[in-house]
Write an enzyme that holds these catalytic residues in place. Structure first.
Site, mmCIF file in Angstrom:
data_model
loop_
_atom_site.group_PDB
_atom_site.id
_atom_site.type_symbol
_atom_site.label_atom_id
_atom_site.label_comp_id
_atom_site.label_asym_id
_atom_site.label_seq_id
_atom_site.Cartn_x
_atom_site.Cartn_y
_atom_site.Cartn_z
ATOM 1 N N GLY A 36 -0.966 1.025 3.342
ATOM 2 C CA GLY A 36 -0.369 0.949 1.992
ATOM 3 C C GLY A 36 -1.406 0.487 0.978
ATOM 4 N N HIS A 37 -2.147 -0.570 1.314
ATOM 5 C CA HIS A 37 -3.196 -1.040 0.399
ATOM 6 C C HIS A 37 -4.257 0.049 0.195
ATOM 7 C CE1 HIS A 37 -1.928 -5.071 2.196
ATOM 8 N NE2 HIS A 37 -1.747 -5.256 0.915
ATOM 9 N N GLN A 61 2.321 -18.786 -5.177
ATOM 10 C CA GLN A 61 3.512 -17.938 -5.009
ATOM 11 C C GLN A 61 4.238 -18.229 -3.697
ATOM 12 O OE1 GLN A 61 0.894 -14.308 -5.239
ATOM 13 N NE2 GLN A 61 2.376 -13.451 -3.829
ATOM 14 N N GLU A 148 4.977 0.125 -5.136
ATOM 15 C CA GLU A 148 6.431 0.131 -5.389
ATOM 16 C C GLU A 148 7.208 -0.604 -4.312
ATOM 17 O OE1 GLU A 148 7.976 4.045 -5.884
ATOM 18 O OE2 GLU A 148 7.589 4.014 -8.045
ATOM 19 N N ASP A 150 6.901 -3.573 -3.582
ATOM 20 C CA ASP A 150 7.292 -4.808 -4.279
ATOM 21 C C ASP A 150 7.742 -4.398 -5.678
ATOM 22 O OD1 ASP A 150 6.488 -6.803 -2.212
ATOM 23 O OD2 ASP A 150 4.549 -5.837 -2.525
ATOM 24 N N ILE A 176 4.412 3.202 1.346
ATOM 25 C CA ILE A 176 3.977 3.918 2.561
ATOM 26 C C ILE A 176 4.787 3.378 3.730
ATOM 27 C CG2 ILE A 176 1.996 4.533 4.019
ATOM 28 C CD1 ILE A 176 1.684 5.498 1.132
HETATM 29 O O1 PAF Z 1 1.570 -8.132 -3.744
HETATM 30 C C1 PAF Z 1 0.715 -8.987 -3.445
HETATM 31 O O2 PAF Z 1 -0.031 -8.856 -2.479
HETATM 32 C C2 PAF Z 1 0.574 -10.240 -4.297
HETATM 33 O O3 PAF Z 1 1.807 -10.677 -4.761
HETATM 34 C C3 PAF Z 1 -0.439 -10.091 -5.462
HETATM 35 C C4 PAF Z 1 0.018 -9.041 -6.464
HETATM 36 C C5 PAF Z 1 -1.802 -9.695 -4.910
HETATM 37 C C6 PAF Z 1 -0.573 -11.420 -6.205
HETATM 38 O O4 PAF Z 1 -0.999 -12.447 -5.358
#
Ligand code: PAF
Length: 283
Positions: A36-37, A61, A148, A150, A176
């Site tokens: 996906g990344h 977070q 998408e 997230d 993905i």
């Molecule tokens: O989706 C993520 O991996 C994280 O929330 C992000 C956008 C890199 C912020 O830390």
């Protein structure tokens, strides 16, 4: 591929790219990279002349008791994948570089960030918005890519960029999935073999719900039934299954607007999220 650890080095490099007329594409990640990344990296490369990926497990977070300490980390593996993908630079700072002592400022996006994930993970989107704002200000990308998968995060970041007048484009990458429908996520690594067998039901259940509401079913009633379906499938807890307006994330009441089904559910200690659009009915 350049590996950048400090903000001073990042600024220097950014200035060199500006002078060279490069268009910078940014893919922020917390590492533990999967396909996906890498698909976001590929999209970024199509929009820019060089791509910078960030690897940073952002502590702000994660709430106390969440999985910050056990979040999968594999920097060497990530760097090898990014090098093979032709990424120009990686920014992988330490926590103290991003949040030096005395760092007080937080960025929050009320309303969009308060519902759904925001209800179950208070403070989560403030942490995400804060680190993403820092990264966008530091990297000054021409385009930044978010998945998408997230979906709520994507909307929060779009709004943040618009409200802060940041001069860049935010592009979304599609989710993905594994062949059985499970959305790729770094947290899938936590699943036991039994949990992994149950996990694809999340996508099946929300896809069925999306098709039913598109065909006219009552969205609140069907969402409740979908939560029961997930429990029956073996999920240990269901935080929410909800049909929302695809832009405001308020309950989906106006059928002329795009709807989105969003869900979060637990398998043991692992929390999975997923979402799908409410499809258009064939004309
Ligand atoms: O989706 C993520 O991996 C994280 O929330 C992000 C956008 C890199 C912020 O830390």
């Amino acid at each position: 591929m350049i590996v950048i650890r400090s903000i001073a080095h990042l600024r220097e490099q950014r200035e060199a790219w500006r002078k060279a007329g490069e268009m910078v594409g940014l893919v922020p990640t917390m590492g533990a990279l999967h396909t996906g990344h890498l698909s976001l990296v590929e999209r970024a490369q199509a929009y820019s002349t060089l791509t910078l990926v960030t690897l940073f497990v952002n502590p702000t977070q994660f709430a106390p008791g969440e999985d910050f300490d056990r979040y999968p980390r594999d920097e060497a593996g990530d760097l090898a994948k990014l090098e093979a993908a032709g990424v120009a630079a990686v920014f992988a700072p330490e926590v103290a570089e991003m949040y030096p002592g005395g760092s007080l400022t937080r960025v929050s996006v009320p309303q969009l960030g308060d519902v759904l994930e925001g209800e179950f993970r208070p403070g989560f989107f403030t942490g995400v918005a804060t680190v993403v704002a820092k990264l966008l200000i530091l990297v000054q990308p021409d385009v930044a890519l978010f998945g998408e998968k997230d979906y709520q995060q994507l909307l929060v970041i779009r709004r943040l960029a618009a409200d802060l007048h940041l001069p860049l484009t935010i592009e979304a990458g599609r989710t993905i999935r594994e062949p059985d429908g499970l959305a790729l996520s770094s947290r899938n690594a936590y699943l036991s073999a039994d949990e992994r067998r149950i996990a694809p039901s999340l996508y099946r259940v929300i896809s069925r719900l999306a098709a039913d509401v598109a065909a006219g079913a009552d969205s609140a009633q069907r969402a409740e039934a979908a939560m029961a379906d997930l429990t029956a499938a073996g999920f240990s807890r269901v935080d929410y299954v909800s049909v929302r307006d695809g832009e405001t994330l308020q309950p989906w009441t106006d059928r002329r607007r795009r709807g989105r089904v969003l869900a979060a559910a637990w398998l043991g200690r692992t929390r999975l999220i997923d979402n799908v659009p409410v499809p258009d009915l064939p004309a």
